[in-house]
Every structure is written in structure tokens, then in C-alpha cells.
Design a protein around this motif. Structure first.
Motif, PDB file in Angstrom:
ATOM      1  N   ILE A 142       0.850  -1.198   0.000  1.00 37.48           N
ATOM      2  CA  ILE A 142       0.000   0.000   0.000  1.00 37.48           C
ATOM      3  C   ILE A 142       0.881   1.242   0.000  1.00 37.48           C
ATOM      4  O   ILE A 142       0.656   2.201  -0.743  1.00 37.48           O
ATOM      5  N   PHE A 143       1.889   1.216   0.867  1.00 36.31           N
ATOM      6  CA  PHE A 143       2.864   2.302   0.959  1.00 36.31           C
ATOM      7  C   PHE A 143       3.542   2.515  -0.393  1.00 36.31           C
ATOM      8  O   PHE A 143       3.708   3.641  -0.861  1.00 36.31           O
ATOM      9  N   PHE A 144       3.904   1.398  -1.050  1.00 35.50           N
ATOM     10  CA  PHE A 144       4.590   1.431  -2.341  1.00 35.50           C
ATOM     11  C   PHE A 144       3.740   2.123  -3.411  1.00 35.50           C
ATOM     12  O   PHE A 144       4.199   3.039  -4.087  1.00 35.50           O
ATOM     13  N   PHE A 145       2.491   1.684  -3.564  1.00 37.60           N
ATOM     14  CA  PHE A 145       1.648   2.231  -4.629  1.00 37.60           C
ATOM     15  C   PHE A 145       1.234   3.677  -4.350  1.00 37.60           C
ATOM     16  O   PHE A 145       1.137   4.486  -5.272  1.00 37.60           O
ATOM     17  N   ASN A 146       1.006   4.013  -3.089  1.00 39.87           N
ATOM     18  CA  ASN A 146       0.723   5.406  -2.745  1.00 39.87           C
ATOM     19  C   ASN A 146       1.893   6.309  -3.136  1.00 39.87           C
ATOM     20  O   ASN A 146       1.720   7.384  -3.717  1.00 39.87           O
ATOM     21  N   ASN A 147       3.091   5.850  -2.819  1.00 41.43           N
ATOM     22  CA  ASN A 147       4.297   6.615  -3.133  1.00 41.43           C
ATOM     23  C   ASN A 147       4.547   6.690  -4.635  1.00 41.43           C
ATOM     24  O   ASN A 147       5.013   7.707  -5.149  1.00 41.43           O
ATOM     25  N   LEU A 148       4.230   5.592  -5.342  1.00 43.85           N
ATOM     26  CA  LEU A 148       4.442   5.543  -6.790  1.00 43.85           C
ATOM     27  C   LEU A 148       3.607   6.610  -7.495  1.00 43.85           C
ATOM     28  O   LEU A 148       4.109   7.359  -8.340  1.00 43.85           O
ATOM     29  N   PHE A 149       2.321   6.685  -7.128  1.00 46.09           N
ATOM     30  CA  PHE A 149       1.447   7.670  -7.756  1.00 46.09           C
ATOM     31  C   PHE A 149       1.851   9.100  -7.375  1.00 46.09           C
ATOM     32  O   PHE A 149       1.661  10.030  -8.157  1.00 46.09           O
ATOM     33  N   LYS A 150       2.399   9.250  -6.193  1.00 44.12           N
ATOM     34  CA  LYS A 150       2.851  10.577  -5.771  1.00 44.12           C
ATOM     35  C   LYS A 150       4.118  10.985  -6.512  1.00 44.12           C
ATOM     36  O   LYS A 150       4.220  12.104  -7.027  1.00 44.12           O
ATOM     37  N   LEU A 151       5.082  10.052  -6.594  1.00 47.08           N
ATOM     38  CA  LEU A 151       6.396  10.355  -7.146  1.00 47.08           C
ATOM     39  C   LEU A 151       6.336  10.730  -8.621  1.00 47.08           C
ATOM     40  O   LEU A 151       7.057  11.617  -9.076  1.00 47.08           O
ATOM     41  N   TYR A 152       5.467  10.065  -9.365  1.00 46.39           N
ATOM     42  CA  TYR A 152       5.350  10.341 -10.794  1.00 46.39           C
ATOM     43  C   TYR A 152       4.105  11.174 -11.127  1.00 46.39           C
ATOM     44  O   TYR A 152       3.635  11.168 -12.254  1.00 46.39           O
ATOM     45  N   SER A 153       3.621  11.886 -10.123  1.00 47.84           N
ATOM     46  CA  SER A 153       2.466  12.751 -10.354  1.00 47.84           C
ATOM     47  C   SER A 153       2.911  14.097 -10.931  1.00 47.84           C
ATOM     48  O   SER A 153       4.056  14.525 -10.739  1.00 47.84           O
ATOM     49  N   ILE A 154       2.019  14.756 -11.621  1.00 42.59           N
ATOM     50  CA  ILE A 154       2.293  16.091 -12.162  1.00 42.59           C
ATOM     51  C   ILE A 154       2.552  17.070 -11.021  1.00 42.59           C
ATOM     52  O   ILE A 154       3.415  17.945 -11.125  1.00 42.59           O
ATOM     53  N   GLU A 155       1.821  16.895  -9.914  1.00 38.99           N
ATOM     54  CA  GLU A 155       1.997  17.790  -8.763  1.00 38.99           C
ATOM     55  C   GLU A 155       3.435  17.730  -8.240  1.00 38.99           C
ATOM     56  O   GLU A 155       4.073  18.752  -8.029  1.00 38.99           O
ATOM     57  N   TYR A 156       3.941  16.505  -8.026  1.00 39.83           N
ATOM     58  CA  TYR A 156       5.283  16.338  -7.467  1.00 39.83           C
ATOM     59  C   TYR A 156       6.362  16.799  -8.442  1.00 39.83           C
ATOM     60  O   TYR A 156       7.312  17.480  -8.061  1.00 39.83           O
ATOM     61  N   LEU A 157       6.212  16.448  -9.704  1.00 38.46           N
ATOM     62  CA  LEU A 157       7.244  16.767 -10.693  1.00 38.46           C
ATOM     63  C   LEU A 157       7.282  18.252 -11.056  1.00 38.46           C
ATOM     64  O   LEU A 157       8.355  18.791 -11.349  1.00 38.46           O
ATOM     65  N   PHE A 158       6.121  18.934 -11.018  1.00 38.51           N
ATOM     66  CA  PHE A 158       6.077  20.298 -11.538  1.00 38.51           C
ATOM     67  C   PHE A 158       5.557  21.361 -10.566  1.00 38.51           C
ATOM     68  O   PHE A 158       5.709  22.549 -10.839  1.00 38.51           O
ATOM     69  N   TYR A 159       4.973  20.951  -9.419  1.00 37.07           N
ATOM     70  CA  TYR A 159       4.357  21.961  -8.567  1.00 37.07           C
ATOM     71  C   TYR A 159       4.753  21.908  -7.091  1.00 37.07           C
ATOM     72  O   TYR A 159       4.888  22.939  -6.451  1.00 37.07           O
ATOM     73  N   LYS A 160       4.951  20.715  -6.533  1.00 36.10           N
ATOM     74  CA  LYS A 160       5.190  20.643  -5.098  1.00 36.10           C
ATOM     75  C   LYS A 160       6.105  19.476  -4.756  1.00 36.10           C
ATOM     76  O   LYS A 160       5.669  18.358  -4.549  1.00 36.10           O
TER      77      LYS A 160
END
Length: 259
Positions: A142-160
Motif C-alpha cells: 500500500i505504501f509502495f503504490f501510494n508513493n508511486l502515484f505521488k512520485l510520478y504525479s504532475i503535482e510532485y514533478l512540476f508543482y510541489k
């Protein structure tokens, strides 16, 4: 040749200004640690140029190597890590130098030995001791998939990018939001021209991503920082193709894209 040297000279000026200018004041810190910050800043400068030489060696494309170097230089996360004391910057330099040597070595046994030594050094430099204590559970996935979607999200890469707990660029992404469409163009072109010889790099990115995702300190970890050179190359591909497109467009569209 002269133009290539001029481009490297201009890149050098940009790198030095963004890394060493007012280093003791932005961000503020105690004077007793300033030498560590200067050491990290110098290492970050070397990082940029080693990356440029690697791209030139692999692709034989001066334009791509310089543009990717400029993108790497202006990447917010790389600027942030270069202006503090950051052990991951030393790890990145070690990996880049190792790959550069790897490209020039012919004997298989030397290459294998080099890879083994490098991973051993990286293990100690980046404090990956948590791997030995790690136990896989249902919660881990669960920790893995939550982090995966966060790490490669537009928010993380370009905004926060909230990977730096002590302040940092929490209100800015790994890259600037304005490069998002350029990055997307570069990503699509990279996928379109993907060759099986690049599977090694895809495997390396996957390993680094997995380490970052399972790190108990996520998002306050640094492993994902190691793939920033790949992000700069993808963006560089987008920049070059965008400017190629500008040659055949109307002036009004050129102004809009540049803006």
C-alpha cells in the motif's frame, strides 16, 4: 568546434552563477558549515559537465548535450541540493563518473568490477542500511503504490516537491511548471524512438524508483534525485524539437510558444 566551446563556456557561466553566487546567504546557514556547502556546489558543477560529456559520447549530438546541460542546470531540485550540504550530490557525481568510465572501458571483467565497487560505495554514502532491516508486508505494498502515484504525479514533478523537510522548494516541483508541455513532448518522442539498448537505463531508473518508494523516510528521501539527469535529457529532447517546429510556424505562434 569553436561554437561547441562557446556553448560550453556559456553553460559554465550559468552553472557557476546559479551554484556559487551568494551561496553563504541563500539559503542562510551557520558559517561553520559553509565549506560543506561550497564543496557540494563544486560537485554539482562537475555533475553538469560530466552529464554533458556522457550525452555527447552516447548520442554524438552537441545540441542535445548542451541543451540538456542547461535544463539540468536550471532544474529547481538540482539548484536546491547544490546550495546545501547534500550527500546525494556526491552519489550522483560518483555514478555519472562511473558511467563515463564504463563507456570508455572495453574489458568485461573491469566493467563488472567497477559496477560492484560503485554500488558498494553508494550504499555507504547514501545510508541505505534500512534495506537490511526492511521487511515486506501488506502495508508495504500500500505504501509502495501510494508513493508511486505521488512520485510520478504532475503535482510532485512540476508543482510541489516536498522531499526536503527543512524548508526547501516545497512550493516548486522537481522541475519548473512551465517546462511541463516541453517535457511531455520529449517524453512522447523518447517513447516513440525507444530502442532495446536503452533497457539498461530503464532498469536503472526502475531500481532507483523502487528504492525511493520503499524508503521508510519517504518523501524525505533522496534516491529519486539520482534520475534527474534522465528528466533533463527528456526535457532537452522536447526543447530541441520545439525549436525545430518554430522554424515552420507563424510569428504569432512563435511568440506564444516562447512566452
Amino acid at each position: 568546434m569553436k561554437r561547441s566551446k562557446l556553448n560550453l563556456f556559456l553553460l559554465g557561466i550559468i552553472v557557476l552563477c546559479t551554484r556559487l553566487l551568494m551561496l553563504g546567504k541563500i539559503p542562510p546557514s551557520e558559517n561553520s558549515y559553509i565549506w560543506l556547502r561550497y564543496l557540494t556546489a563544486i560537485v554539482s558543477v562537475v555533475d553538469v559537465f560530466v552529464l554533458v560529456f556522457i550525452i555527447k559520447k552516447v548520442t554524438d549530438d552537441n545540441k542535445l548535450s548542451i541543451v540538456s546541460g542547461i535544463v539540468f542546470t536550471l532544474m529547481p531540485w538540482h539548484i536546491e541540493q547544490s546550495r546545501i550540504y547534500s550527500p546525494i550530490m556526491f552519489v550522483l557525481l560518483l555514478l555519472l563518473l562511473s558511467y563515463y568510465l564504463y563507456l570508455h572501458l572495453k574489458q568485461l571483467w573491469i566493467r563488472i568490477s567497477l559496477i560492484a565497487v560503485i554500488f558498494a560505495i553508494v550504499y555507504f554514502l547514501d545510508s541505505l542500511s534500512w534495506i537490511l532491516k526492511f521487511q515486506l508486508t501488506k502495508t508495504s505494498f500500500i505504501f509502495f503504490f501510494n508513493n508511486l502515484f505521488k512520485l510520478y504525479s504532475i503535482e510532485y514533478l512540476f508543482y510541489k516537491n516536498d522531499s526536503f523537510w527543512l524548508g526547501g522548494f516545497r512550493t516548486i516541483g522537481v522541475m519548473l511548471p512551465t517546462v511541463m508541455p516541453i517535457f511531455m513532448v520529449g517524453l512522447l518522442l523518447s517513447i516513440k524512438k525507444f530502442h532495446r539498448k536503452y533497457l539498461v537505463h530503464l532498469g536503472f531508473i526502475s531500481i532507483i524508483t523502487i528504492l525511493a518508494l520503499f524508503n521508510p523516510l519517504f518523501p524525505e528521501e533522496r534516491e529519486f534525485f539520482i534520475i534527474t539527469p534522465y528528466l533533463s535529457i527528456i526535457t532537452g529532447i522536447g526543447v530541441i524539437n520545439l525549436f525545430e517546429y518554430l522554424k515552420y510556424t507563424k510569428n504569432s505562434i512563435k511568440l506564444l510558444i516562447i512566452a
